[in-house]
Write a protein that holds these residues in place. Structure first.
Motif, PDB file in Angstrom:
ATOM      1  N   LEU A 286     117.229  76.488  70.904  1.00 10.17           N
ATOM      2  CA  LEU A 286     116.777  75.987  69.603  1.00 10.17           C
ATOM      3  C   LEU A 286     117.077  77.014  68.508  1.00 10.17           C
ATOM      4  CD1 LEU A 286     115.380  73.864  67.829  1.00 10.17           C
ATOM      5  CD2 LEU A 286     113.188  74.905  68.397  1.00 10.17           C
TER       6      LEU A 286
ATOM      7  N   ASP B 210     111.519  70.089  59.197  1.00  7.16           N
ATOM      8  CA  ASP B 210     112.123  69.536  60.420  1.00  7.16           C
ATOM      9  C   ASP B 210     112.161  70.581  61.538  1.00  7.16           C
ATOM     10  OD1 ASP B 210     112.499  67.058  59.382  1.00  7.16           O
ATOM     11  OD2 ASP B 210     114.686  67.157  59.250  1.00  7.16           O
ATOM     12  N   ILE B 211     112.540  71.809  61.181  1.00  5.84           N
ATOM     13  CA  ILE B 211     112.629  72.861  62.202  1.00  5.84           C
ATOM     14  C   ILE B 211     111.246  73.182  62.771  1.00  5.84           C
ATOM     15  CG2 ILE B 211     113.329  75.236  62.694  1.00  5.84           C
ATOM     16  CD1 ILE B 211     115.346  74.983  60.452  1.00  5.84           C
TER      17      ILE B 211
ATOM     18  N   LYS C   4     120.675  76.954  67.718  1.00  8.48           N
ATOM     19  CA  LYS C   4     121.027  75.769  66.927  1.00  8.48           C
ATOM     20  C   LYS C   4     120.625  75.903  65.468  1.00  8.48           C
ATOM     21  CE  LYS C   4     120.741  72.043  70.320  1.00  8.48           C
ATOM     22  NZ  LYS C   4     119.856  70.936  70.693  1.00  8.48           N
ATOM     23  N   VAL C   5     119.628  76.730  65.207  1.00  6.13           N
ATOM     24  CA  VAL C   5     119.152  76.915  63.836  1.00  6.13           C
ATOM     25  C   VAL C   5     120.126  77.772  63.016  1.00  6.13           C
ATOM     26  CG1 VAL C   5     117.300  77.967  62.454  1.00  6.13           C
ATOM     27  CG2 VAL C   5     116.722  76.546  64.395  1.00  6.13           C
TER      28      VAL C   5
ATOM     29  N   ASP D  74     122.415  66.698  65.193  1.00  7.74           N
ATOM     30  CA  ASP D  74     121.936  67.975  64.673  1.00  7.74           C
ATOM     31  C   ASP D  74     120.403  68.028  64.696  1.00  7.74           C
ATOM     32  OD1 ASP D  74     122.217  70.513  63.676  1.00  7.74           O
ATOM     33  OD2 ASP D  74     123.420  69.932  61.942  1.00  7.74           O
ATOM     34  N   ILE D  75     119.853  69.155  64.269  1.00  6.00           N
ATOM     35  CA  ILE D  75     118.394  69.316  64.334  1.00  6.00           C
ATOM     36  C   ILE D  75     117.698  68.916  63.038  1.00  6.00           C
ATOM     37  CG2 ILE D  75     118.359  71.062  66.139  1.00  6.00           C
ATOM     38  CD1 ILE D  75     118.255  73.178  63.934  1.00  6.00           C
ATOM     39  N   VAL D  76     118.485  68.606  61.984  1.00  6.86           N
ATOM     40  CA  VAL D  76     117.879  68.141  60.726  1.00  6.86           C
ATOM     41  C   VAL D  76     118.590  66.873  60.251  1.00  6.86           C
ATOM     42  CG1 VAL D  76     117.113  70.416  59.956  1.00  6.86           C
ATOM     43  CG2 VAL D  76     119.416  69.613  59.364  1.00  6.86           C
TER      44      VAL D  76
ATOM     45  N   PRO E 142     123.508  77.835  62.401  1.00  9.59           N
ATOM     46  CA  PRO E 142     124.415  77.210  61.420  1.00  9.59           C
ATOM     47  C   PRO E 142     123.664  76.676  60.194  1.00  9.59           C
ATOM     48  CG  PRO E 142     124.843  76.354  63.624  1.00  9.59           C
ATOM     49  CD  PRO E 142     123.607  77.194  63.717  1.00  9.59           C
ATOM     50  N   LEU E 143     122.460  76.179  60.429  1.00 10.41           N
ATOM     51  CA  LEU E 143     121.649  75.659  59.326  1.00 10.41           C
ATOM     52  C   LEU E 143     121.288  76.783  58.355  1.00 10.41           C
ATOM     53  CD1 LEU E 143     120.059  73.062  58.343  1.00 10.41           C
ATOM     54  CD2 LEU E 143     118.078  74.154  59.361  1.00 10.41           C
TER      55      LEU E 143
ATOM     56  N   THR F 190     115.706  70.370  49.576  1.00  6.77           N
ATOM     57  CA  THR F 190     116.406  70.504  50.866  1.00  6.77           C
ATOM     58  C   THR F 190     115.716  71.543  51.747  1.00  6.77           C
ATOM     59  OG1 THR F 190     118.505  69.849  49.881  1.00  6.77           O
ATOM     60  CG2 THR F 190     118.621  71.036  51.953  1.00  6.77           C
TER      61      THR F 190
ATOM     62  N   SER G 191     124.288  77.870  56.408  1.00 10.50           N
ATOM     63  CA  SER G 191     124.609  76.902  55.378  1.00 10.50           C
ATOM     64  C   SER G 191     123.604  76.973  54.214  1.00 10.50           C
ATOM     65  CB  SER G 191     124.675  75.527  56.035  1.00 10.50           C
ATOM     66  OG  SER G 191     124.449  74.523  55.138  1.00 10.50           O
ATOM     67  N   HIS G 192     122.333  77.207  54.531  1.00 11.92           N
ATOM     68  CA  HIS G 192     121.335  77.401  53.473  1.00 11.92           C
ATOM     69  C   HIS G 192     121.685  78.617  52.609  1.00 11.92           C
ATOM     70  CE1 HIS G 192     117.708  75.104  55.426  1.00 11.92           C
ATOM     71  NE2 HIS G 192     118.705  74.315  55.099  1.00 11.92           N
TER      72      HIS G 192
ATOM     73  N   GLN H 156     110.326  70.676  65.303  1.00 10.36           N
ATOM     74  CA  GLN H 156     111.025  70.868  66.571  1.00 10.36           C
ATOM     75  C   GLN H 156     110.466  72.062  67.329  1.00 10.36           C
ATOM     76  OE1 GLN H 156     114.822  69.793  67.110  1.00 10.36           O
ATOM     77  NE2 GLN H 156     115.088  68.701  65.191  1.00 10.36           N
TER      78      GLN H 156
ATOM     79  N   MET I  37     124.467  77.687  50.345  1.00 13.50           N
ATOM     80  CA  MET I  37     123.955  76.821  49.278  1.00 13.50           C
ATOM     81  C   MET I  37     123.157  77.634  48.259  1.00 13.50           C
ATOM     82  SD  MET I  37     122.803  73.674  51.740  1.00 13.50           S
ATOM     83  CE  MET I  37     121.660  72.948  50.581  1.00 13.50           C
TER      84      MET I  37
ATOM     85  N   GLY J 171     125.672  71.095  64.276  1.00 10.84           N
ATOM     86  CA  GLY J 171     125.902  72.456  63.776  1.00 10.84           C
ATOM     87  C   GLY J 171     126.353  72.478  62.329  1.00 10.84           C
ATOM     88  N   MET J 172     125.781  71.592  61.506  1.00 12.10           N
ATOM     89  CA  MET J 172     126.082  71.505  60.072  1.00 12.10           C
ATOM     90  C   MET J 172     127.548  71.183  59.802  1.00 12.10           C
ATOM     91  SD  MET J 172     123.133  71.980  58.881  1.00 12.10           S
ATOM     92  CE  MET J 172     123.295  72.264  57.120  1.00 12.10           C
TER      93      MET J 172
ATOM     94  N   ILE K 241     122.726  66.204  50.944  1.00 10.40           N
ATOM     95  CA  ILE K 241     121.612  67.131  51.191  1.00 10.40           C
ATOM     96  C   ILE K 241     122.152  68.549  51.369  1.00 10.40           C
ATOM     97  CG2 ILE K 241     119.609  67.634  52.657  1.00 10.40           C
ATOM     98  CD1 ILE K 241     119.888  64.673  53.694  1.00 10.40           C
ATOM     99  N   HIS K 242     123.301  68.647  52.071  1.00  4.12           N
ATOM    100  CA  HIS K 242     123.937  69.944  52.304  1.00  4.12           C
ATOM    101  C   HIS K 242     125.378  69.877  51.823  1.00  4.12           C
ATOM    102  CE1 HIS K 242     121.036  69.136  55.649  1.00  4.12           C
ATOM    103  NE2 HIS K 242     120.517  70.240  55.161  1.00  4.12           N
ATOM    104  N   PRO K 243     125.610  70.143  50.532  1.00  6.81           N
ATOM    105  CA  PRO K 243     126.946  69.932  49.957  1.00  6.81           C
ATOM    106  C   PRO K 243     128.042  70.782  50.603  1.00  6.81           C
ATOM    107  CG  PRO K 243     125.298  70.340  48.252  1.00  6.81           C
ATOM    108  CD  PRO K 243     124.650  70.657  49.552  1.00  6.81           C
ATOM    109  N   THR K 244     127.676  71.713  51.464  1.00  8.81           N
ATOM    110  CA  THR K 244     128.702  72.504  52.148  1.00  8.81           C
ATOM    111  C   THR K 244     129.382  71.679  53.250  1.00  8.81           C
ATOM    112  OG1 THR K 244     126.989  73.375  53.608  1.00  8.81           O
ATOM    113  CG2 THR K 244     127.592  74.738  51.726  1.00  8.81           C
TER     114      THR K 244
ATOM    115  N   LYS L  18     112.572  69.972  53.219  1.00  9.46           N
ATOM    116  CA  LYS L  18     112.924  68.988  54.248  1.00  9.46           C
ATOM    117  C   LYS L  18     113.386  69.671  55.542  1.00  9.46           C
ATOM    118  CE  LYS L  18     115.270  65.798  51.779  1.00  9.46           C
ATOM    119  NZ  LYS L  18     116.374  64.922  51.413  1.00  9.46           N
ATOM    120  N   ASP L  19     114.379  70.549  55.410  1.00 14.54           N
ATOM    121  CA  ASP L  19     114.988  71.153  56.601  1.00 14.54           C
ATOM    122  C   ASP L  19     114.011  72.050  57.354  1.00 14.54           C
ATOM    123  OD1 ASP L  19     117.300  69.847  56.054  1.00 14.54           O
ATOM    124  OD2 ASP L  19     118.467  71.618  55.496  1.00 14.54           O
TER     125      ASP L  19
END
Ligand SMILES: [Cu+2]
Lengths: 193, 120
Positions: A157, A78-79, A160-161, B69-71, A163-164, A71, A167-168, A82, A171, B47-48, B108-111, A74-75
């Motif tokens: 941008l 992607d960033i 927007k990153v 989203d961006i991903v 929240p990602l 993950t 979340s990372h 962008q 995780m 935003g996830m 991919i993002h279990p949250t 991948k993520d």
């Protein structure tokens, strides 16, 4: 390429320490970054996590670690795409700077540590670093990159990153807890009482 | 002469891109129920988060997930993964009709979690 060669290793390590262990200080002490510098820092920070993920896929047999690493690859890829697309559209050429350099020095020493470990010790070192790294990056994006960015699209941008990244981090912490839960013997230092 | 030909070609290519882009809006991959006139309900991914995280629909309505989203994300049945979309790239969408309420998440993002509920 070698414009920053004059910076000594010691400075690099010190900057890395500041970034990783007290990014607030780093945030306050650093001078304002320009948009091309921010683009460089953003791409570098993402690329580093892709690289850590690739190390994990090469070295780990743990299912959770491998899934998390996939993950991340991948993520963050992607960033980068962008960020590069935006930089191209804005005619901004990412500019290497002291922060980029310190990030790369940090990567070098972390990679050395990761390379020296195997099995469960590797899994723990990898996921611990992912937690710490995402915390540091979140702090830097929130307190330095977003406030310093002048172009609105770049600011958007980066925003927007967030929240990602959060979340990372969640995780990574969940994966860390799972790995630690599977620990056979308890208490290798750490002291909770 | 050559220039005119090039212009013509780029015009055709441009038209093709526009057509493709328009086609992309009605996503492939999911179930396409063209029967009764089922309603379409939309869940946005941004935003996830799945927005709304809880969606009430009529039985056999189609739910469309649009990834703003961006991903890339996916939509996967929770917790057994009995069905799953492939990864939905930014700007893409995926749809599926539902006869029963279901919990889902992004594998991919279990949250990221969501629910589809059937109105009685
Ligand atoms: Cu996702």
């Amino acid at each position: 390429m070698n414009t920053l060669k004059s910076i000594t290793k010691w400075t690099g390590a010190a900057l890395a320490c500041v970034l990783f262990f007290s990014s607030t200080t780093w945030a306050q002490s650093s001078s304002k970054l320009t948009d091309p510098e921010i683009a460089s820092v953003a791409v570098t920070a993402n690329q580093i996590d892709v690289n850590y993920g690739k190390i994990a896929l090469r070295k780990s047999k743990n299912k959770e670690i491998r899934k998390f690493a996939e993950t991340m690859i991948k993520d963050h890829t992607d960033i980068i795409k962008q960020a590069v697309a935006l930089a191209t559209r804005l005619h901004v050429t990412p500019k290497t700077n002291a922060t980029t350099k310190s990030l790369l020095d940090g990567e070098k020493s972390t990679t050395k540590t990761l390379d020296s470990k195997r099995g469960k010790a590797f899994d723990e070192a990898y996921i611990d670093n992912e937690v710490a790294y995402h915390k540091a990056v979140i702090n830097a994006v929130q307190n330095v990159l977003i406030p310093d960015a002048t172009n609105q699209d770049l600011k958007d941008l980066l925003t927007k990153v967030m929240p990602l990244l959060n979340s990372h981090l969640e995780m990574a912490e969940n994966t860390q807890a799972e790995i630690q839960g599977k620990k056979v013997s308890a208490n290798t230092g750490g002291s909770s009482w | 002469m050559k220039n005119r030909k090039n212009k013509w070609i780029s015009g055709v290519v441009l038209a093709g891109i526009i057509t493709l882009a328009a086609a992309g809006c009605t996503s492939p991959g999911g179930q396409n129920n063209q029967a009764a006139a089922p309603e379409k309900d939309t869940v946005y991914i941004a935003g996830m988060k799945f927005k709304p995280a809880e969606l009430w629909i009529n039985q056999w309505d189609t739910v469309v997930w649009i990834n703003n989203d961006i991903v890339a994300h996916d939509v996967t049945q929770f917790p057994d993964k009995t069905w799953s979309s492939d990864s939905i790239q930014p700007g893409q969408s995926w749809e599926k009709a539902f006869g029963d309420s279901v919990d889902y998440f992004c594998s991919i993002h279990p949250t990221m979690k969501g629910k589809i509920m059937i109105r009685q």
